[in-house]
Design an enzyme around this catalytic site. Structure first.
Site, PDB file in Angstrom:
ATOM      1  N   GLU A  48       0.829  -1.259  -0.025  1.00 35.75           N
ATOM      2  CA  GLU A  48      -0.039  -0.120  -0.156  1.00 35.75           C
ATOM      3  C   GLU A  48       0.735   1.169  -0.051  1.00 35.75           C
ATOM      4  O   GLU A  48       0.380   2.395  -0.458  1.00 35.75           O
ATOM      5  CB  GLU A  48      -0.915   0.032   1.156  1.00 35.75           C
ATOM      6  CG  GLU A  48      -2.049  -1.127   1.112  1.00 35.75           C
ATOM      7  CD  GLU A  48      -2.961  -0.965  -0.011  1.00 35.75           C
ATOM      8  OE1 GLU A  48      -3.162   0.199  -0.507  1.00 35.75           O
ATOM      9  OE2 GLU A  48      -3.603  -1.779  -0.514  1.00 35.75           O
ATOM     10  N   TYR A 131      -6.483   6.360   4.251  1.00 34.03           N
ATOM     11  CA  TYR A 131      -6.575   5.094   3.290  1.00 34.03           C
ATOM     12  C   TYR A 131      -5.797   3.876   3.835  1.00 34.03           C
ATOM     13  O   TYR A 131      -6.261   2.759   3.745  1.00 34.03           O
ATOM     14  CB  TYR A 131      -6.236   5.757   2.023  1.00 34.03           C
ATOM     15  CG  TYR A 131      -6.135   4.650   1.014  1.00 34.03           C
ATOM     16  CD1 TYR A 131      -7.198   3.841   0.543  1.00 34.03           C
ATOM     17  CD2 TYR A 131      -5.017   4.129   0.745  1.00 34.03           C
ATOM     18  CE1 TYR A 131      -7.192   2.779  -0.550  1.00 34.03           C
ATOM     19  CE2 TYR A 131      -4.653   2.978   0.079  1.00 34.03           C
ATOM     20  CZ  TYR A 131      -5.850   2.389  -0.800  1.00 34.03           C
ATOM     21  OH  TYR A 131      -5.716   1.237  -1.355  1.00 34.03           O
ATOM     22  N   ASP A 149      -9.868   4.387  -2.722  1.00 33.80           N
ATOM     23  CA  ASP A 149      -8.805   4.885  -3.678  1.00 33.80           C
ATOM     24  C   ASP A 149      -9.395   5.368  -4.644  1.00 33.80           C
ATOM     25  O   ASP A 149     -10.624   5.564  -4.864  1.00 33.80           O
ATOM     26  CB  ASP A 149      -7.822   3.764  -3.928  1.00 33.80           C
ATOM     27  CG  ASP A 149      -8.188   2.757  -4.800  1.00 33.80           C
ATOM     28  OD1 ASP A 149      -9.512   2.692  -4.902  1.00 33.80           O
ATOM     29  OD2 ASP A 149      -7.577   1.717  -5.303  1.00 33.80           O
ATOM     30  N   CYS A 201     -14.651  -0.957 -14.564  1.00 33.31           N
ATOM     31  CA  CYS A 201     -15.270   0.474 -14.485  1.00 33.31           C
ATOM     32  C   CYS A 201     -13.933   1.272 -14.534  1.00 33.31           C
ATOM     33  O   CYS A 201     -13.800   2.332 -13.742  1.00 33.31           O
ATOM     34  CB  CYS A 201     -15.890   0.657 -13.053  1.00 33.31           C
ATOM     35  SG  CYS A 201     -17.158   2.143 -13.121  1.00 33.31           S
ATOM     36  N   CYS A 208     -19.384  -1.856 -19.118  1.00 35.55           N
ATOM     37  CA  CYS A 208     -20.523  -2.064 -18.494  1.00 35.55           C
ATOM     38  C   CYS A 208     -21.211  -3.304 -18.695  1.00 35.55           C
ATOM     39  O   CYS A 208     -22.168  -3.670 -17.626  1.00 35.55           O
ATOM     40  CB  CYS A 208     -21.429  -0.708 -18.657  1.00 35.55           C
ATOM     41  SG  CYS A 208     -20.715   0.947 -18.526  1.00 35.55           S
ATOM     42  N   CYS A 211     -20.154  -5.755 -15.956  1.00 36.99           N
ATOM     43  CA  CYS A 211     -20.346  -5.268 -14.554  1.00 36.99           C
ATOM     44  C   CYS A 211     -21.276  -5.946 -13.795  1.00 36.99           C
ATOM     45  O   CYS A 211     -22.584  -5.952 -14.095  1.00 36.99           O
ATOM     46  CB  CYS A 211     -20.523  -3.689 -14.626  1.00 36.99           C
ATOM     47  SG  CYS A 211     -20.499  -3.264 -12.830  1.00 36.99           S
ATOM     48  N   CYS A 217     -26.439   0.704 -11.233  1.00 31.56           N
ATOM     49  CA  CYS A 217     -25.610   1.767 -11.739  1.00 31.56           C
ATOM     50  C   CYS A 217     -26.480   3.062 -12.393  1.00 31.56           C
ATOM     51  O   CYS A 217     -26.896   2.652 -13.449  1.00 31.56           O
ATOM     52  CB  CYS A 217     -24.692   1.649 -12.480  1.00 31.56           C
ATOM     53  SG  CYS A 217     -23.522   2.782 -12.961  1.00 31.56           S
TER      54      CYS A 217
END
Length: 351
Positions: A48, A131, A149, A201, A208, A211, A217
């Site tokens: 990270e 975060y 993020d 995405c 899409c 997804c 959405c």
């Protein structure tokens, strides 16, 4: 902002993640996790920190090199500062590397080499912000912390058709993400949302049709997904100038200087140079007959562009510098230099 047509179902995303999770050297995949394998908090923390403002593709080789050389946080804590800074060279944002060492040493000395599972305690560690604390808590300790993020922000902005521009939208998008964070498998879920943003995405041309959250959405229903997330216009970056002095002794040794711990490239070895500003003054580190390379070394930092005039010289053995020290040729490795210094070095080989 419009409400999703159907509530987004975390379990649907987890089912997608179980089939499509990205393989990463620091990740314990969903099948291994289901069999009882748990992520190493050290590896999660290290990844990270490396991934801050850096791509997964760029980080993988650095992560593998770090964990091969320093497989435990106690190993990293015992490392020489210069060795760690050299191993970090090329990843940029060098304050991360300095905080990496500080944090490893705090974990070793104050926490017996064990990463805390309390986000509030994690936030007290050097270089660990909200975060990173949430990511360690969720991914390593499977706590229902909300990890947000850039990928997650993009997913949430489209899911809710949120048109408030970033960065003002950050707290709004975080609340959307928090409302969806499940109690079950929160570590896998956090990685699933990030994977969704990274692979489906995407910023441009989102897939899409693939997804798992398409029916929830609102942006997809409204046809606005390509417009989101909105972003406030960025301020134009100024350009700073400077000099870099590349001095070679007749025996092949190079003159290098370690930069101050604080500031850009802090603690890194590099070429002696001038200040970086609008009108830098020449500041040669040694008496020599200087030659100017026609091309400039150019590099972009977070807040400004840099253009370095590169000057070179060859000096005799007895000549002493006013700052820096000569590094013998066999001990010199240009890959240990930060990127901007390596660009200057490359110009000496291509002139």
């Amino acid at each position: 902002m419009s409400k999703p047509r159907e509530p987004a179902d975390p379990s649907a995303l987890l089912e997608w993640y179980d089939r499509h999770a990205r393989a990463m050297p620091w990740r314990v995949g969903p099948s291994a996790r289901a069999q009882g394998q748990r992520p190493d908090p050290y590896r999660i923390w290290l990844s990270e920190i490396m991934l801050q403002q850096t791509t997964v593709a760029a980080v993988k080789s650095y992560f593998e090199a770090f964990t091969a050389r320093w497989p435990r946080v106690t190993d990293l804590a015992a490392a020489e500062d210069g060795d760690v800074m050299a191993a970090w060279a090329g990843l940029g944002y060098y304050a991360r590397a300095r905080n990496l060492l500080k944090c490893a040493r705090v974990i070793t000395s104050e926490h017996n080499g064990i990463f805390p599972d309390d986000p509030a305690v994690l936030l007290t560690l050097p270089g660990v912000g909200p975060y990173t604390a949430a990511a360690i808590s969720a991914i390593a300790h499977d706590l229902p912390e909300t990890v947000v993020d850039g990928n997650v922000e993009r997913v949430m902005s489209r899911l809710y058709d949120e048109h408030t521009p970033l960065p003002a939208a950050k707290p709004i998008l975080t609340e959307y993400a928090r409302a969806l964070t499940p109690q079950q498998r929160p570590g896998d879920y956090a990685q699933a949302v990030m994977d969704l943003g990274a692979t489906i995405c995407t910023p441009r041309n989102p897939a899409c049709g693939l997804c798992p959250w398409r029916q929830s959405c609102t942006a997809w229903a409204m046809g606005t997904q390509a417009e989101l997330p909105k972003k406030s216009p960025k301020a134009r970056k100024p350009t700073r100038l400077g000099y870099a002095y590349l001095v070679r002794r007749v025996d092949g040794a190079w003159l290098l200087e370690r930069r101050p711990d604080k500031g850009l490239l802090g603690g890194m070895l590099g070429w002696p140079g001038s200040d970086w500003n609008d009108a830098p003054e020449e500041a040669p580190p040694i008496r020599a007959e200087w030659k100017t390379i026609e091309a400039e070394a150019r590099h972009t930092f977070t807040h400004f562009h840099l253009r370095l005039t590169v000057k070179t010289a060859l000096v005799p053995m007895e000549r002493q510098p006013s700052r820096g020290e000569f590094i013998e040729l066999e001990a010199f490795d240009p890959t240990d230099l930060p990127t901007v210094m390596r660009k200057a070095f490359d110009l000496t080989r291509s002139k």
